[in-house]
Motif scaffolding. Structure first.
Motif, short mmCIF file in Angstrom:
data_model
loop_
_atom_site.label_atom_id
_atom_site.label_comp_id
_atom_site.label_asym_id
_atom_site.label_seq_id
_atom_site.Cartn_x
_atom_site.Cartn_y
_atom_site.Cartn_z
N ALA A 39 24.56 118.33 96.59
CA ALA A 39 24.84 119.75 96.34
C ALA A 39 23.72 120.63 96.88
CB ALA A 39 25.03 119.99 94.85
N VAL A 40 22.46 120.23 96.64
CA VAL A 40 21.31 121.02 97.09
C VAL A 40 21.30 121.08 98.62
CG1 VAL A 40 18.79 121.15 97.12
CG2 VAL A 40 19.97 120.50 95.01
N GLU A 41 21.56 119.93 99.28
CA GLU A 41 21.61 119.89 100.74
C GLU A 41 22.74 120.77 101.29
OE1 GLU A 41 19.28 118.63 102.78
OE2 GLU A 41 18.30 118.31 100.83
N THR A 56 27.45 116.38 84.43
CA THR A 56 27.12 114.96 84.39
C THR A 56 27.48 114.28 85.71
OG1 THR A 56 27.74 115.10 82.07
CG2 THR A 56 27.29 112.91 82.93
N MET A 57 26.46 113.89 86.47
CA MET A 57 26.68 113.23 87.77
C MET A 57 25.59 112.20 88.02
SD MET A 57 27.68 116.39 90.30
CE MET A 57 26.24 117.39 89.87
N PRO A 58 25.88 111.22 88.88
CA PRO A 58 24.84 110.26 89.25
C PRO A 58 23.81 110.91 90.18
CG PRO A 58 26.84 109.85 90.52
CD PRO A 58 27.16 110.94 89.52
N GLU A 59 22.76 110.19 90.52
CA GLU A 59 21.69 110.66 91.42
C GLU A 59 20.90 111.81 90.80
OE1 GLU A 59 20.75 109.07 94.29
OE2 GLU A 59 22.36 107.67 93.85
N MET A 60 21.54 112.99 90.77
CA MET A 60 20.89 114.17 90.19
C MET A 60 21.95 114.92 89.40
SD MET A 60 19.28 117.44 92.22
CE MET A 60 18.15 116.51 93.24
N ASP A 61 21.65 115.22 88.13
CA ASP A 61 22.66 115.91 87.33
C ASP A 61 22.76 117.39 87.71
OD1 ASP A 61 21.00 117.67 85.58
OD2 ASP A 61 20.20 115.77 84.87
N GLY A 62 23.78 118.03 87.17
CA GLY A 62 24.07 119.41 87.54
C GLY A 62 22.99 120.40 87.14
N ILE A 63 22.32 120.15 86.04
CA ILE A 63 21.29 121.10 85.58
C ILE A 63 20.06 121.03 86.49
CG2 ILE A 63 19.74 121.69 83.67
CD1 ILE A 63 22.10 121.03 81.78
N THR A 64 19.66 119.82 86.88
CA THR A 64 18.54 119.66 87.80
C THR A 64 18.88 120.31 89.15
OG1 THR A 64 18.02 117.57 86.72
CG2 THR A 64 16.98 117.96 88.85
N SER A 65 20.09 120.05 89.60
CA SER A 65 20.56 120.61 90.87
C SER A 65 20.61 122.14 90.80
CB SER A 65 21.95 120.03 91.16
OG SER A 65 22.49 120.62 92.30
N LEU A 66 21.11 122.67 89.70
CA LEU A 66 21.15 124.13 89.46
C LEU A 66 19.75 124.72 89.60
CD1 LEU A 66 22.37 126.82 88.03
CD2 LEU A 66 21.65 125.72 85.92
N LYS A 67 18.76 124.08 88.96
CA LYS A 67 17.39 124.58 89.00
C LYS A 67 16.84 124.56 90.42
CE LYS A 67 16.31 123.43 84.21
NZ LYS A 67 15.77 122.41 83.30
N LYS A 68 17.12 123.49 91.17
CA LYS A 68 16.64 123.39 92.55
C LYS A 68 17.27 124.47 93.43
CE LYS A 68 15.39 118.49 92.77
NZ LYS A 68 13.95 118.65 92.95
N ILE A 69 18.56 124.70 93.25
CA ILE A 69 19.25 125.74 94.04
C ILE A 69 18.69 127.11 93.67
CG2 ILE A 69 21.46 126.91 94.42
CD1 ILE A 69 22.78 124.06 94.27
N LYS A 70 18.47 127.37 92.38
CA LYS A 70 17.92 128.66 91.94
C LYS A 70 16.50 128.86 92.47
CE LYS A 70 20.09 131.24 89.23
NZ LYS A 70 20.85 132.43 89.68
N ASP A 71 15.73 127.76 92.61
CA ASP A 71 14.39 127.86 93.18
C ASP A 71 14.47 128.32 94.64
OD1 ASP A 71 13.14 127.12 90.86
OD2 ASP A 71 12.80 125.04 91.45
#
Length: 120
Positions: A39-41, A56-71
């Motif tokens: 998702a981030v890529e 809830t997802m494998p590799e990286m969950d949605g909340i971690t991904s959300l934070k990376k995208i917001k960064d």
């Protein structure tokens, strides 16, 4: 003008369901991702107007991904998708910058309402 949307969910049938709801309502689905890292890529690559993000997802969950995208993009518009009973995660997601959330199983009108509200 179709708003460009990235769909993120580890379940292909869920992505298909969301995509179906969105395209029927005039939105353009520009990409799909099966986990948070992808998702981030895809976000970097596609720069969508909005992301629907499973929690809830494998590799990286949605909340971690959300934070990376917001960064990367503080103005990113992200609507979280969660199964019933994940209230604590939904609260965490909203605190991390999610604009709204939709609960599975999806009701088409609720999905469209959340997306229109977030994009307006």
């Amino acid at each position: 003008m179709g708003n460009r949307i990235l769909i993120v969910d580890d379940a292909a049938f869920m992505r298909m369901m969301i995509k179906d709801i969105l395209t029927k309502n005039g939105f353009e689905v520009v990409g799909e991702a099966g986990d948070g890292a992808e998702a981030v890529e895809k976000y970097k690559e596609l720069n969508p107007d909005l992301v629907t993000m499973d929690i809830t997802m494998p590799e990286m969950d949605g909340i971690t991904s959300l934070k990376k995208i917001k960064d990367m993009d503080p103005d990113a518009k992200i609507v979280m998708c969660s199964a019933m009973g994940q209230q604590a995660m939904v609260i965490e997601a909203i605190q991390a910058g999610a604009k709204d959330f939709i609960v599975k199983p999806f009701q088409a009108d609720r999905v469209i309402e959340a997306i229109k509200k977030t994009l307006s």
